[in-house]
Design a protein around this motif. Structure first.
Motif, short mmCIF file in Angstrom:
data_model
loop_
_atom_site.label_atom_id
_atom_site.label_comp_id
_atom_site.label_asym_id
_atom_site.label_seq_id
_atom_site.Cartn_x
_atom_site.Cartn_y
_atom_site.Cartn_z
N GLU A 83 1.03 -2.02 -6.17
CA GLU A 83 2.07 -1.18 -5.60
C GLU A 83 1.65 0.29 -5.73
OE1 GLU A 83 5.24 -2.69 -7.95
OE2 GLU A 83 4.84 -1.36 -9.65
N PRO A 84 2.35 1.20 -5.04
CA PRO A 84 2.00 2.61 -5.16
C PRO A 84 2.11 3.08 -6.61
CG PRO A 84 3.43 2.26 -3.27
CD PRO A 84 3.39 0.97 -4.01
N TYR A 85 1.16 3.91 -7.03
CA TYR A 85 1.18 4.45 -8.39
C TYR A 85 2.42 5.34 -8.55
CZ TYR A 85 -0.24 6.78 -12.69
OH TYR A 85 -0.27 7.25 -13.98
N GLY A 86 3.09 5.20 -9.68
CA GLY A 86 4.26 6.04 -9.92
C GLY A 86 4.95 5.68 -11.21
N PRO A 87 6.02 6.39 -11.54
CA PRO A 87 6.75 6.14 -12.80
C PRO A 87 7.30 4.71 -12.83
CG PRO A 87 7.43 8.22 -11.80
CD PRO A 87 6.60 7.50 -10.79
N ARG A 114 0.81 -1.20 0.00
CA ARG A 114 0.00 0.00 0.00
C ARG A 114 0.86 1.27 0.00
NH1 ARG A 114 -5.44 -0.19 0.62
NH2 ARG A 114 -6.32 -2.28 0.95
N SER A 115 0.32 2.29 -0.63
CA SER A 115 1.03 3.57 -0.73
C SER A 115 1.22 4.20 0.64
CB SER A 115 0.24 4.53 -1.62
OG SER A 115 0.81 5.82 -1.58
N PRO A 116 2.45 4.68 0.94
CA PRO A 116 2.67 5.35 2.23
C PRO A 116 2.15 6.79 2.22
CG PRO A 116 4.69 5.34 0.92
CD PRO A 116 3.68 4.54 0.15
N ALA A 117 1.79 7.29 1.04
CA ALA A 117 1.32 8.69 0.94
C ALA A 117 0.10 8.78 0.03
CB ALA A 117 2.46 9.58 0.44
N PRO A 118 -1.02 8.17 0.41
CA PRO A 118 -2.22 8.26 -0.43
C PRO A 118 -2.76 9.69 -0.47
CG PRO A 118 -2.75 7.30 1.70
CD PRO A 118 -1.26 7.41 1.66
N THR A 124 -5.32 6.98 -9.45
CA THR A 124 -5.51 6.48 -8.10
C THR A 124 -4.18 6.24 -7.40
OG1 THR A 124 -5.58 4.17 -8.81
CG2 THR A 124 -7.68 5.38 -8.81
N ASP A 125 -4.26 5.85 -6.14
CA ASP A 125 -3.05 5.70 -5.32
C ASP A 125 -2.19 4.51 -5.71
OD1 ASP A 125 -3.61 7.88 -3.47
OD2 ASP A 125 -5.23 6.63 -2.70
#
Length: 359
Positions: free
Chosen positions: A51-55, A7-11, A31-32
């Motif tokens: 996993e957390p959304y990101g590049p 889970r994302s640490p910074a939703p 979304t997160d």
């Protein structure tokens, strides 16, 4: 499929999320989290995780960047009045991705794994599915996609493939809402040819439409319509939407598949139209038939459909040196759209078993 979750640490904060969901636009916010699964010939599909959304990190030699071995799907999650969350015919998206995979020489993700993967991301990011009021059509747009992720410059199918799912809250696809769109007829560019990739949902088909879409915008049009590549006579589809022509006697004609995308919304509309008493013909339909039919009054209504826009009326057809008279927003499109949207948002009974409960 075993799916792990990090889970994302910074939703996104609840306050910011409320702002986004109040006016989400289309494809602007995400979304997160995201889902990712890897494939190799030795291991098959493995390492499924949320996993957390990101590049994503990618080697400059990654095959998709050079040979466009890539496919995707478009679908939505809807919140019903009781708070439950549903998707619309996800097995049909899964089946189309199988067909696209085979055309692009990509590995097949089984239908059950596809549905499970999409459901898993929606479950984790359920707070991003907008709550809707009567007449409101906000939803969570879902984008599963698959691409060649092997760093290799040889021209062959990739031996490492990545499947991902991302999600984005969505409002109306067209900024002006449901109103007739102006269509540009391109007579220079084609989207697909017989034996090509027109029936696959792959980015290359959309890339090939962009220059014509630019041309349309220069002529004050919202969308572009393509003709067949062989004769330049028969209508195929818009840049990303299927077309329907309503005749004076109630018949509806839509271009036959083969070189166009077999839309899930398209198939649903055909079924609903037949139930409403319309005869639906899937056949070749010429641009001259469009022009003559509008001029004579034989064609009373034209509309287009797709996952993002659902159904939108088509008004004026414009080409270099001329135009066909604009048609009004007709009753047939309005009624079919109402039936379809009411089922999707849980405002009407789902007599076809189209809806799939996620939460």
């Amino acid at each position: 499929m075993q799916i792990s979750t990090d889970r994302s640490p910074a939703p996104v904060s609840e306050a910011r999320l409320a702002e986004i969901l109040a006016d989400p636009g289309f494809g602007q916010h995400f979304t997160d989290h995201m889902l990712r699964v890897e494939w190799t010939p030795e291991k098959g599909w493995h390492q499924a995780r949320i996993e957390p959304y990101g590049p994503i990190s990618m080697d400059p030699a990654t095959a998709v960047l050079h040979y466009a071995q890539e496919i995707f799907e478009g679908m939505k999650a809807y919140r019903h009045p009781d708070g439950s969350v549903w998707s619309f015919r996800p097995e049909a998206n899964a089946q189309r991705m199988v067909r696209s995979s085979r055309r692009l020489a990509l590995p097949v993700l089984e239908e059950s794994d596809f549905v499970q993967a999409v459901d898993a991301l929606v479950e984790v990011d359920a707070r991003w599915v907008p709550t809707t009021e009567a007449g409101d059509e906000r939803s969570l747009y879902l984008r599963p996609f698959m691409f060649a992720s092997e760093p290799f410059l040889g021209v062959r199918p990739s031996r490492h493939v990545t499947f991902m799912v991302i999600a984005s809250p969505a409002g109306s696809y067209f900024k002006g809402g449901v109103s007739p769109v102006r269509i540009w007829l391109t007579e220079e560019y084609t989207r697909a040819a017989r034996g090509g990739m027109g029936a696959a949902k792959t980015g290359g088909n959309y890339a090939s439409s962009l220059v014509a879409q630019q041309e349309a915008a220069e002529h004050g049009c919202d969308q572009v319509v393509f003709l067949d590549a062989q004769e330049g006579t028969y209508i195929e589809e818009l840049g990303g939407m299927n077309l329907y022509f309503v005749h004076r006697d109630g018949r509806i004609v839509t271009p036959e598949t083969g070189t166009i995308l077999e839309g899930i919304t398209r198939a649903s509309i055909i079924e609903l139209a037949k139930e409403m008493g319309h005869t639906v013909e899937e056949r070749r339909f010429s641009i001259q038939e469009w022009k003559d039919g509008v001029a004579s009054g034989e064609i009373t209504e034209i509309f287009a459909c797709g996952t993002a826009a659902v159904i939108t009326p088509v008004g004026e057809l414009v080409w270099d040196g001329g135009s066909a008279p604009s048609l009004p927003h007709g009753d047939v499109a309005t009624k079919i759209r109402g039936r379809l949207v009411d089922v999707q948002f849980g405002r009407a009974e789902d007599t076809h078993g189209w809806m799939h409960r996620i939460i």
